[in-house]
Design a protein around this motif. Structure first.
Motif, PDB file in Angstrom:
ATOM      1  N   ARG A  26       0.836  -1.200   0.000  1.00  0.00           N
ATOM      2  CA  ARG A  26       0.000   0.000   0.000  1.00  0.00           C
ATOM      3  C   ARG A  26       0.873   1.254   0.000  1.00  0.00           C
ATOM      4  N   GLY A  27       0.561   2.167  -0.865  1.00  0.00           N
ATOM      5  CA  GLY A  27       1.322   3.412  -0.898  1.00  0.00           C
ATOM      6  C   GLY A  27       2.580   3.307  -1.729  1.00  0.00           C
ATOM      7  N   LYS A  28       3.070   2.072  -1.953  1.00  0.00           N
ATOM      8  CA  LYS A  28       4.280   1.916  -2.755  1.00  0.00           C
ATOM      9  C   LYS A  28       3.941   1.363  -4.135  1.00  0.00           C
ATOM     10  N   SER A  48      -1.489   2.545  -4.771  1.00  0.00           N
ATOM     11  CA  SER A  48      -1.935   3.588  -3.850  1.00  0.00           C
ATOM     12  C   SER A  48      -3.315   4.072  -4.270  1.00  0.00           C
ATOM     13  N   ASN A  80       4.800   8.705   4.028  1.00  0.00           N
ATOM     14  CA  ASN A  80       4.713   7.648   3.031  1.00  0.00           C
ATOM     15  C   ASN A  80       6.077   7.389   2.388  1.00  0.00           C
ATOM     16  N   ALA A 101      -0.228  10.032  -3.183  1.00  0.00           N
ATOM     17  CA  ALA A 101      -0.444   8.729  -3.804  1.00  0.00           C
ATOM     18  C   ALA A 101       0.661   8.410  -4.810  1.00  0.00           C
ATOM     19  N   PRO A 135       3.831   4.533  -7.745  1.00  0.00           N
ATOM     20  CA  PRO A 135       3.137   3.243  -7.691  1.00  0.00           C
ATOM     21  C   PRO A 135       2.893   2.693  -9.092  1.00  0.00           C
ATOM     22  N   LEU A 149      -2.530   3.121  -9.513  1.00  0.00           N
ATOM     23  CA  LEU A 149      -3.199   4.148  -8.714  1.00  0.00           C
ATOM     24  C   LEU A 149      -4.699   3.905  -8.803  1.00  0.00           C
TER      25      LEU A 149
END
Lengths: 334, 347
Positions: free
Chosen positions: B100-102, B105, B128, B180, B185, B188
């Protein structure tokens, strides 16, 4: 008989004004501290003027905070105007005392955006619809149930909904109840404040069609407030565009959408995504945000975001003036 | 029969959702099948739109991908979610936190309620970055300023120290996008990113998402109910109704030749700026109660073409032509359907 009288009514409606609004202004005071010292004002609506004829639908569009809802509520005097005139059926209603105003309210009703928040969850649908009639003492002779069932039918619900509670209904059905309530006192003018924006796409068209049918059937006049230009284009005869408390453009719908005059209207129309994949177009993308209405820009209020801005716009406020056949715009450009 | 996640002839999907079932236990003891056998996939750098009305399961699908479904009452009753050949449903919460987030996101609808009001926006972006990258605090701050610049916030070195309440709705949504995208990422997920915004601000944010996507190279799953946004932004579209995928198609195909009666109804029900309609066609009735879904095809009570079979049997999701998937007995490719005849007649 009904068909015979229709053309006559139409002819009459072209001339008969139902509502005249002149220089309507609302400043909300900003107070501070325990004593409520006034430290500023929010310029919510500033010098807004327009007319609505009988049987007409005037759409009022603009983004959040532009003053469209405040305008709608001032017309019903749910919010007291700071200054300006409101004439309803030729009568100035600004100074009416509350008793007289209450009597007048049965002529002018409002439909709100959020049908769940505007219906008392503890009342049945039957009671909800009968309530305005009781308050205004309408049709005292006939049994309420009969009238309510007729109204339910008019708004496309089943008579047995009379015993339901709002929570048992869907969003679209609740909005139908809101409309039935407004209709129950046989009003002349209905202010519809974002009546379809809380509804799903497939339900939205049902309610729009219903509003159009009822207008025909009960000879209604609408002030239709919305932020969705496509909905407004569909339902309105004339459209007014508001920006930061000012009416910047007012025109018959065909003119407004074909040849928007004000740069804000142009940007607003171009920003709307068209549901047809081929039709890629060059959007006019406005820079920045709507300025704060506590301290609106000098001159034309749109000048901070306008791509045609001139020196004159920063100093001098443009008047709403007529361009071509009843097409008004407030802009220094020609 | 071919399944939708098998159709990628050329490109391996970045993410596949296979026959996902996300159910919720209701307080009365029943089961609410919010997502009931949904399948879809998204390829690298693709923009996929998911459309549907409230209760169609589009947001639950997104939350399921990120494993953000609160459990209890929610649980996965079947199916799988595969991201880069690994099952997300098999991962522990600890492993999910690293994804998550990487790698994946999300941007939510309400920028105010998804930002923490007690911290500056800079801190929240840095959080983040520092979680996923081995960088010092100063480097993270620098990166946060760069991200704010990328999303078009004026004087980012100053605004990075602002709290969310000091910003307008559009600015907050820009911050969400910056956050994000801060770790570049691969996917998205944007859940109604512009619904709470005014139309002129919506145009800004959509442009922003498209521009930054090109710079960062993410795939985008755009969840929306606005068919105009879909037409302008997306390449492929998934239409959901009552917890099921009813149609998948390329955007041109979907708008020009909708295959499912629900898609057809939606398209003809919207008032449009580019043409004048005397009267709107309507989809009658309303969305079914998720606790009491209709038998057979879930759309049949509102469908003008419904017949006996639709009332009793659920239509499978089949592919009448490449790139298009539809769940309707009338679609060609389903045995006993009359769609072929209708299609020829139309042509």
């Amino acid at each position: 008989m009904k068909q015979m009288s229709l053309p006559l009514q139409k002819l009459k409606s072209e001339t008969e004004l139902i509502l005249e609004v002149k220089n309507l202004t609302k400043h909300f005071p900003i107070t501070k501290g325990f004593l409520g010292r006034q430290v500023g004002v929010v310029h919510a609506v500033e010098n807004v003027s327009f007319n609505i004829s009988k049987g007409e639908t005037l759409g009022l569009v603009g983004e959040s905070g532009c003053g469209k809802s405040t305008t709608g509520r001032m017309i019903l005097r749910l919010i007291e105007p700071t200054s300006g005139d409101i004439n309803f059926c030729g009568k100035r209603i600004n100074n009416l005392r509350s008793e007289e105003m209450r009597r007048l309210r049965k002529e002018m009703q409002i439909v709100f955006q959020d049908p769940m928040a505007s219906l008392n969850p503890r009342m049945t649908v039957g009671d909800l619809i009968a309530e305005p009639m009781q308050i205004h003492g309408i049709d005292k002779g006939t049994p309420k149930e009969q009238i309510v069932k007729k109204l339910l039918e008019a708004v496309g619900l089943r008579p047995n909904h009379i015993y339901s509670f709002p929570r048992e209904l869907s969003g679209g059905q609740r909005q139908r109840i809101g409309i039935a309530r407004a209709l129950s006192v046989k009003p002349k003018l209905i202010v519809a404040d974002e009546p379809v924006s809380a509804l799903d796409v497939s339900i939205r068209s049902q309610i729009i069609n219903l509003l159009e049918d009822l207008q025909q059937e009960f000879d209604l006049t609408y002030l239709f407030i919305a932020h969705d230009m496509s909905v407004v284009k569909h339902i309105s005869d004339r459209v007014g565009v508001m920006y930061l408390g000012k009416l910047v453009e007012l025109a018959p719908k065909s003119l407004l959408f074909a040849r928007p005059q004000h740069p804000y209207t142009q940007a607003l129309l171009s920003a709307i995504p068209i549901p047809s994949p081929g039709a890629k177009k060059d959007h006019i993308i406005l820079e920045g945000d709507v300025p704060n209405p506590i301290n609106p820009p000098s001159g034309c209020r749109f000048h901070t975001r306008c791509c045609y801005v001139m020196d004159r716009c920063r100093q001098e406020e443009p008047e709403l003036r007529e361009r071509e056949g009843s097409h008004f715009a407030a802009c220094h450009l020609d | 029969m071919k399944q939708p996640h098998d159709i990628l002839e050329h490109v391996t999907p970045l993410l596949s959702v296979k026959n996902l079932k996300t159910y919720f236990r209701s307080e009365e003891g029943g089961v609410i099948k919010a997502v009931d056998g949904a399948s879809l996939h998204i390829r690298p750098k693709e923009i996929l739109g998911i459309v549907g009305e409230s209760g169609s399961g589009k947001s639950i699908t997104a939350m399921s991908i990120l494993r953000l479904i609160p459990s209890p009452p929610g649980y996965f009753a079947g199916g799988d979610i595969v991201f880069e050949n690994e099952s997300l449903l098999a991962k522990t919460q600890k492993e999910m936190r690293l994804i998550r987030g990487k790698d994946i996101s999300m941007v939510f609808q309400e920028p105010m309620s998804s930002l923490n009001p007690a911290y500056t926006v800079g801190y929240q972006i840095m959080e983040n970055i520092m979680l996923h990258q081995k960088v010092s605090k100063n480097q993270a701050l620098e990166h946060a300023v760069d991200m704010l610049k990328l999303v078009g916030i004026p004087s980012p070195e100053k605004r990075v120290h602002d709290y969310p309440f000091q910003m307008s709705g559009g600015m907050r949504q820009r911050v969400m996008v910056a956050m994000a995208l801060s770790c570049q990422p691969k996917l998205l997920i944007a859940d109604e990113p512009t619904t709470a915004l005014d139309v002129t601000i919506q145009a800004q944010i959509l442009r922003l998402i498209l521009d930054t996507k090109d710079k960062v190279g993410s795939a985008i799953m755009l969840i929306t109910h606005d068919l105009g946004v879909v037409a302008e932004v997306c390449q492929r579209v998934v239409v959901m109704y009552a917890g099921k995928v009813v149609e998948v198609a390329y955007v041109n195909e979907l708008f020009n030749h909708p295959a499912h009666p629900y898609t057809e109804g939606l398209l003809s029900a919207i008032p449009r700026l580019d043409e004048t309609r005397d009267r709107l066609t309507i989809v009658p009735g309303s969305i079914p109660n998720p606790a009491r879904m209709p038998e057979g095809c879930r759309f049949h009570p509102r469908c003008q073409y419904a017949d006996e079979r639709c009332r009793t049997e659920q239509p499978p999701l089949v592919s009448p032509k490449p790139g298009q998937w539809v769940s309707c007995w009338r679609a060609s490719g389903v045995e006993g359907s009359e769609a072929d005849v209708a299609a020829t007649a139309e042509a």
